[in-house]
Design a protein around this motif. Structure first.
Motif: not given
Length: 222
Positions: A136-142
């Protein structure tokens, strides 16, 4: 006995200074026990979505950027409908704590927001940003368009070559659905300046960002 005492001491410390260790009763709320943003975007406003650890920190960072009209904490990137703070904490919903960034493209570009995103967290840490760990704390660029995807991928390629030696683990994910978080999470850092996690983690992370990107800040954020 000493082992168990040390174990519980460490566990308590991690919860005290972690986003997950928060209890709703710690939040400052208005007279209806809710926090509302009362924000209406204009016709020109665009929205970008980023996940990079605890959304209290991420929201405060983006709200300090000139051209950002509002930032809203929520959940995205998973398969479960109507996730909650408690359900994503299990790590089984697929969602990450995400911030919706409402911005004026005439003042700040999507490309600049991507630079803010990568410049305000460690994109080489899988499933977490210290002291918070879990999917739930991962790095994501949408991204919402092919152009946005290209901008994100170009930035990753640039940083992998110049700074991170091909170690970036940020997910590049097409945006589908954003679920706004519970109202007591909104503007959490601003409304709870004396909360333990805010003092120990959120404020130092925000100040580090401000020092690194002073040219991007709103006047009141200096």
């Amino acid at each position: 006995m000493k082992f168990y005492k040390a174990f519980f001491t460490i566990t308590f410390s991690l919860l005290l200074f972690s986003c997950l260790g928060f209890s709703k009763k710690d939040a400052k709320t208005n007279e209806n026990n809710k926090i509302t943003k009362n924000y209406t975007p204009s016709k020109e406003t665009k929205v970008a979505y980023f996940a990079s650890g605890c959304f209290w920190c991420v929201e405060a960072i983006f709200e300090s950027v000139r051209g950002v009209e509002e930032a809203v904490s929520g959940y995205a990137g998973g398969q479960t409908k109507n996730p909650t703070y408690q359900s994503i904490g299990t790590g089984r919903t697929g969602h990450a704590e995400t911030v919706a960034v409402y911005y004026n493209p005439d003042v700040v570009s999507f490309e600049t927001l991507v630079s803010v995103f990568f410049g305000s967290h460690n994109p080489t840490t899988k499933d977490g940003q210290h002291p918070d760990y879990g999917t739930q704390y991962r790095s994501i660029a949408f991204y919402s368009t092919d152009e946005e995807k290209q901008i994100i991928e170009a930035k990753i390629d640039e940083l992998n070559k110049s700074t991170y030696n091909n170690q970036i683990v940020t997910e590049v994910t097409k945006h589908t659905k954003f679920y706004e978080a519970e109202e007591y999470h909104q503007d959490f850092e601003k409304r709870n300046p004396n909360q333990g996690y805010v003092k120990a983690v959120s404020v130092p992370r925000l100040n580090k960002f401000k020092k690194k990107f002073p040219e991007l800040l709103k006047k009141e954020s200096h």
